[in-house]
Design an enzyme around this catalytic site. Sequence first.
Site, mmCIF file in Angstrom:
data_model
loop_
_atom_site.group_PDB
_atom_site.id
_atom_site.type_symbol
_atom_site.label_atom_id
_atom_site.label_comp_id
_atom_site.label_asym_id
_atom_site.label_seq_id
_atom_site.Cartn_x
_atom_site.Cartn_y
_atom_site.Cartn_z
ATOM 1 N N ALA A 10 25.434 69.153 41.873
ATOM 2 C CA ALA A 10 25.122 68.147 40.649
ATOM 3 C C ALA A 10 23.603 67.726 40.314
ATOM 4 O O ALA A 10 23.072 67.967 39.085
ATOM 5 C CB ALA A 10 25.770 67.010 40.941
ATOM 6 N N ALA A 11 22.914 67.388 41.245
ATOM 7 C CA ALA A 11 21.596 66.652 40.924
ATOM 8 C C ALA A 11 20.674 67.938 40.813
ATOM 9 O O ALA A 11 19.753 67.600 39.926
ATOM 10 C CB ALA A 11 21.223 65.793 42.085
ATOM 11 N N SER A 38 26.966 74.614 41.579
ATOM 12 C CA SER A 38 27.700 73.851 40.404
ATOM 13 C C SER A 38 28.978 73.482 40.575
ATOM 14 O O SER A 38 29.660 74.011 39.465
ATOM 15 C CB SER A 38 27.036 74.036 38.869
ATOM 16 O OG SER A 38 25.751 73.665 39.008
ATOM 17 N N CYS A 42 34.636 66.510 43.784
ATOM 18 C CA CYS A 42 35.692 65.515 43.818
ATOM 19 C C CYS A 42 36.770 66.110 43.341
ATOM 20 O O CYS A 42 38.119 65.503 43.636
ATOM 21 C CB CYS A 42 35.257 64.521 42.512
ATOM 22 S SG CYS A 42 33.742 63.500 42.958
ATOM 23 N N VAL A 80 16.856 75.400 53.763
ATOM 24 C CA VAL A 80 15.522 74.877 53.976
ATOM 25 C C VAL A 80 15.358 73.990 55.335
ATOM 26 O O VAL A 80 16.129 73.011 55.361
ATOM 27 C CB VAL A 80 14.881 73.701 52.528
ATOM 28 C CG1 VAL A 80 13.681 73.385 52.918
ATOM 29 C CG2 VAL A 80 14.886 74.879 51.489
ATOM 30 N N ASP A 280 22.887 62.723 46.177
ATOM 31 C CA ASP A 280 23.621 62.085 47.372
ATOM 32 C C ASP A 280 22.590 62.021 48.684
ATOM 33 O O ASP A 280 23.004 61.255 49.816
ATOM 34 C CB ASP A 280 24.854 62.897 47.910
ATOM 35 C CG ASP A 280 25.998 62.698 46.887
ATOM 36 O OD1 ASP A 280 25.861 61.866 46.024
ATOM 37 O OD2 ASP A 280 26.881 63.254 47.004
ATOM 38 N N ASN A 302 24.348 63.340 38.929
ATOM 39 C CA ASN A 302 24.114 64.014 37.564
ATOM 40 C C ASN A 302 23.166 63.307 36.948
ATOM 41 O O ASN A 302 22.036 63.907 36.219
ATOM 42 C CB ASN A 302 25.415 64.331 36.889
ATOM 43 C CG ASN A 302 26.189 65.535 37.419
ATOM 44 O OD1 ASN A 302 25.869 66.636 36.926
ATOM 45 N ND2 ASN A 302 26.923 65.150 38.187
ATOM 46 N N TYR A 423 43.371 46.158 20.597
ATOM 47 C CA TYR A 423 44.612 45.539 21.065
ATOM 48 C C TYR A 423 45.517 46.341 20.149
ATOM 49 O O TYR A 423 45.538 46.669 18.813
ATOM 50 C CB TYR A 423 44.651 44.172 20.695
ATOM 51 C CG TYR A 423 45.973 43.747 20.114
ATOM 52 C CD1 TYR A 423 47.036 43.646 21.607
ATOM 53 C CD2 TYR A 423 46.516 43.246 19.223
ATOM 54 C CE1 TYR A 423 48.166 43.129 21.115
ATOM 55 C CE2 TYR A 423 47.690 42.980 18.721
ATOM 56 C CZ TYR A 423 48.783 43.028 19.897
ATOM 57 O OH TYR A 423 49.804 42.637 19.540
ATOM 58 N N TRP A 431 45.402 39.075 24.346
ATOM 59 C CA TRP A 431 44.416 38.769 25.188
ATOM 60 C C TRP A 431 44.208 39.531 26.208
ATOM 61 O O TRP A 431 45.172 39.597 26.983
ATOM 62 C CB TRP A 431 44.318 37.181 25.580
ATOM 63 C CG TRP A 431 44.112 36.064 24.573
ATOM 64 C CD1 TRP A 431 44.997 35.334 24.057
ATOM 65 C CD2 TRP A 431 42.830 35.708 24.618
ATOM 66 N NE1 TRP A 431 44.271 34.409 23.189
ATOM 67 C CE2 TRP A 431 42.826 34.780 23.639
ATOM 68 C CE3 TRP A 431 41.421 36.168 24.996
ATOM 69 C CZ2 TRP A 431 41.802 33.895 23.000
ATOM 70 C CZ3 TRP A 431 40.268 35.478 24.456
ATOM 71 C CH2 TRP A 431 40.435 34.467 23.585
#
Length: 442
Positions: A10-11, A38, A42, A80, A280, A302, A423, A431
């Site tokens: 992701a990152a 990629s 989840c 690495v 992460d 991301n 609503y 409400w």
Amino acid sequence: MNYVIIGGDAAGMSAAMQIVRTDKKAKVTTLEMGGIYSYAQCGLPYYIGGLTESSDDLIARSRDTFEEEYGIDARVYHKVTKIDTEGKRVFGTNLKNGESFEISYDKCLVATGAAPVVPPFEGTGLEGVHTLKTIPDAEAIVDDLENASDVTVIGGGYIGLEMAENLVEKGKKVRIIDQASRLGSVYDKEFSKAIEDEAARHGIEVVTGESVERFEGEERVKSVVTGGKTYSTDLVIVAIGVKPNTSMIDDTRVHASENGAIIVNAYMETNVEDLYAAGDCATQYHRIKEKNDYQPLGTHANKQGRIAGINMSGGSQPFQGIVGTSIMKFFDLTVGKTGLGEKEAEDLGFDFETLEFEGHSNAGYYPGNEPLLLKVISHKNTGHLLGLQAVGKNGVDKRIDVAATALYHRMTMADIENLDLSYAPPYNGVWDPLQQAARRMK
């Protein structure tokens, strides 16, 4: 400019895509320890549960796509092991052939994610003992479930609960063992009670307050031994959390938090020039706590990756931080949280008040109306919202997202009462339950 990105999920790939879109002359090399780029981590429990037919459906972009369409040198099985921050070089091992490699960089991003925590239990090497972090992990579990009818999940957090649900849906007998005193301990106790009741309703054996000592068996796991009992089982999934995968910075000047997460500023920069971190493996600034935190989620990864890519390629965009929002499905329940829980507010020294409010997911006279339990935490003196937790069958996501937006903008309970929320009888009462709670806390 020679960019090296360590990590291909992701990152890392959010950053890589931003760089190639911004810097047309960029040379981007990505180093992924596994063989897949990629993918949606989840989604792994839902692939195991059969809701997602193929693991390929979890892959957003393939390695070939990155290479052929975007010109990224996307390498696989490249682990690495060391970064020379003075000489601007990364070192590692090709896991396919065992050969060492060395690559120089002008700018480097560490986006190595997190690894599952596996305590040194005796017997972790037995067949049938699994962790879940990658697509190969999930495929191995799917294959191994053919040999199992009784499954033990170690850990009662998000992944443990999602796995338990999907295993029950697969027709397995499921047990959850958690050393904490209750399941879902990220939530306050009222919400743990709802989770435990739902687990019992679906036949899950819940064991809390017991620590695993070892796994027993000859070649394959046959039982789990805690401090108090022995539980027979055919398969074990260890899901007790993750830790930042940052061993490559051990011998560097890079600052890290106590758990190993790389400390970054709002621009994803470390304390070392031209070295960035995101996702992460890095910290996230928490807007309510007003300090660095560690909440490893794909949403943050991301965002942080994209911002790292912008700033590495000449831009200047800060990461605005998190408010601690999460949500999960557990059978017929949805449980969500944003902001602070009660213990967090206590630990941080806030002068706060709480309100538990039972509302309804939609208009009381409309079919399908379901109870919706909210717990609101606000600042006693200023009236600012500090946190919301919610559980119910319907409507949790809406209230959590409204509260997350309110937290981001530092809104008071009076502000929330005055929001113009949607609503219609199928979706809400006149409400909203969150606004009803706000009225009682002003």
